[in-house]
Design an enzyme around this catalytic site. Structure first.
Site, PDB file in Angstrom:
ATOM      1  N   ASP A   1      43.670  48.171  37.176  1.00 21.23           N
ATOM      2  CA  ASP A   1      42.841  47.725  36.065  1.00 21.23           C
ATOM      3  C   ASP A   1      42.675  48.897  35.093  1.00 21.23           C
ATOM      4  OD1 ASP A   1      40.785  46.249  34.611  1.00 21.23           O
ATOM      5  OD2 ASP A   1      39.370  47.601  35.612  1.00 21.23           O
ATOM      6  N   ARG A   2      42.387  48.615  33.838  1.00 22.79           N
ATOM      7  CA  ARG A   2      42.254  49.702  32.859  1.00 22.79           C
ATOM      8  C   ARG A   2      40.797  50.140  32.669  1.00 22.79           C
ATOM      9  NH1 ARG A   2      43.201  49.180  26.419  1.00 22.79           N
ATOM     10  NH2 ARG A   2      40.917  49.172  26.541  1.00 22.79           N
ATOM     11  N   ASP A   3      39.981  49.254  32.077  1.00 19.61           N
ATOM     12  CA  ASP A   3      38.626  49.650  31.697  1.00 19.61           C
ATOM     13  C   ASP A   3      37.702  49.745  32.909  1.00 19.61           C
ATOM     14  OD1 ASP A   3      39.414  49.702  29.002  1.00 19.61           O
ATOM     15  OD2 ASP A   3      39.103  47.539  28.837  1.00 19.61           O
TER      16      ASP A   3
ATOM     17  N   THR B   1      45.435  44.433  32.327  1.00 16.49           N
ATOM     18  CA  THR B   1      44.136  44.508  31.674  1.00 16.49           C
ATOM     19  C   THR B   1      43.855  43.302  30.794  1.00 16.49           C
ATOM     20  OG1 THR B   1      42.775  45.875  30.187  1.00 16.49           O
ATOM     21  CG2 THR B   1      45.159  45.969  29.854  1.00 16.49           C
ATOM     22  N   ASN B   2      42.651  42.745  30.933  1.00 10.17           N
ATOM     23  CA  ASN B   2      42.187  41.701  30.018  1.00 10.17           C
ATOM     24  C   ASN B   2      41.758  42.367  28.720  1.00 10.17           C
ATOM     25  OD1 ASN B   2      42.473  39.801  32.049  1.00 10.17           O
ATOM     26  ND2 ASN B   2      40.271  39.479  32.355  1.00 10.17           N
ATOM     27  N   GLN B   3      42.328  41.929  27.603  1.00 13.60           N
ATOM     28  CA  GLN B   3      41.926  42.486  26.314  1.00 13.60           C
ATOM     29  C   GLN B   3      41.533  41.358  25.370  1.00 13.60           C
ATOM     30  OE1 GLN B   3      41.297  45.650  25.560  1.00 13.60           O
ATOM     31  NE2 GLN B   3      41.725  46.164  27.700  1.00 13.60           N
TER      32      GLN B   3
ATOM     33  N   CYS C   1      46.336  40.787  28.781  1.00 14.13           N
ATOM     34  CA  CYS C   1      46.046  39.422  28.343  1.00 14.13           C
ATOM     35  C   CYS C   1      45.229  39.518  27.067  1.00 14.13           C
ATOM     36  CB  CYS C   1      45.257  38.671  29.407  1.00 14.13           C
ATOM     37  SG  CYS C   1      44.568  37.131  28.750  1.00 14.13           S
TER      38      CYS C   1
ATOM     39  N   ARG D   1      44.884  35.712  32.164  1.00 14.44           N
ATOM     40  CA  ARG D   1      43.580  36.366  32.170  1.00 14.44           C
ATOM     41  C   ARG D   1      43.073  36.465  33.612  1.00 14.44           C
ATOM     42  NH1 ARG D   1      39.245  37.928  29.209  1.00 14.44           N
ATOM     43  NH2 ARG D   1      37.196  37.217  29.849  1.00 14.44           N
TER      44      ARG D   1
ATOM     45  N   ASP E   1      37.608  47.555  39.263  1.00 16.81           N
ATOM     46  CA  ASP E   1      36.155  47.704  39.411  1.00 16.81           C
ATOM     47  C   ASP E   1      35.407  46.374  39.337  1.00 16.81           C
ATOM     48  OD1 ASP E   1      36.695  47.478  36.591  1.00 16.81           O
ATOM     49  OD2 ASP E   1      34.681  48.258  36.180  1.00 16.81           O
TER      50      ASP E   1
HETATM   51 MG    MG Z   1      37.535  46.933  34.727  1.00 12.65          MG
HETATM   52 ZN    ZN Z   2      46.178  35.525  28.795  1.00 12.93          ZN
END
Ligand code: MG
Ligand code: ZN
Length: 204
Positions: A20-22, A63-65, A98, A119, A146
């Site tokens: 995961d990124r953030d 990562t969800n963006q 995403c 997502r 996280d």
């Molecule tokens: Mg995160």
């Molecule tokens: Zn998506």
């Protein structure tokens, strides 16, 4: 013996660690990262990625963006942020994101305002990696994140899961076991570097 053999490159499916990124690699304490200047690596992030690649893992950031669908960020801007992240030391094999968000949840940019299969907690990004940088042996791969949605996405993709206690990790840990939350992860780590070390130490 805790070490695992370095898989032959270019022959057969490889092990991967999805990150995961953030809240896992980047500090999002100051809010959603929408400009390269806001990129702040969490402690150990660069070392974690280097450690995993050295051990022969593919490293794929997933990562969800939703900020793209919300109109806060373009895909070009996102590419600049990921370029900055790489220059700061997070040299992943791929960064898959995403950009979508359903209109009911606040998506407003027509090209991205929809439901999708990528997502998280859906496993679409993890599955897409198989074509992007694979082939991947999911049964001996890992998802590190996280949030509960990271753990759910990993489990849906058939990989082992690691919760980090950076970002929202402590809240996620406290909520585990409550109704509607996923089962406990396979491992809980203080941060992404400790998570990476654990992944490297697991037997195939
Ligand atoms: Mg995160
Ligand atoms: Zn998506």
């Amino acid at each position: 013996m805790t070490g695992v053999g370095r898989p032959a490159r270019g022959r057969g499916p490889r092990r991967a660690v999805f990150l995961d990124r953030d809240g896992t690699l980047l500090d999002e304490g100051a809010g959603v990262v929408t400009v390269p200047g806001a990129v702040r690596l969490l402690p150990g992030a660069a070392r974690a990625v280097a450690r995993l690649r050295e051990a022969g893992f593919l490293v794929v950031v997933v990562t969800n963006q939703a900020a793209v669908a919300r109109g806060l960020l373009t895909e070009e801007g996102l590419a600049e942020i990921h370029g900055r992240m790489a220059r700061e030391g997070v040299k992943a094999d791929a960064v898959l994101y995403c950009p979508h968000l359903d209109t009911a949840e606040g998506g407003v940019v027509p090209a991205y305002a929809r439901t999708c299969e990528c997502r998280k907690p859906l496993p679409g990004l993890l599955r897409r990696a198989d074509e992007a940088v694979g082939p991947i042996d999911y049964g001996v791969s890992f998802m590190v994140g996280d949030s509960a949605r990271d753990l759910e996405a990993g489990r849906a993709a058939g990989v082992r899961t690691v919760l980090v206690l950076t970002g929202k990790g402590r809240q996620t840990l406290a909520a585990l076991g409550a109704a509607g939350t996923p089962r406990r992860p396979d491992h809980v780590a203080a941060d992404v570097d400790e998570a990476a070390a654990w992944c490297v130490a697991q037997e195939v």
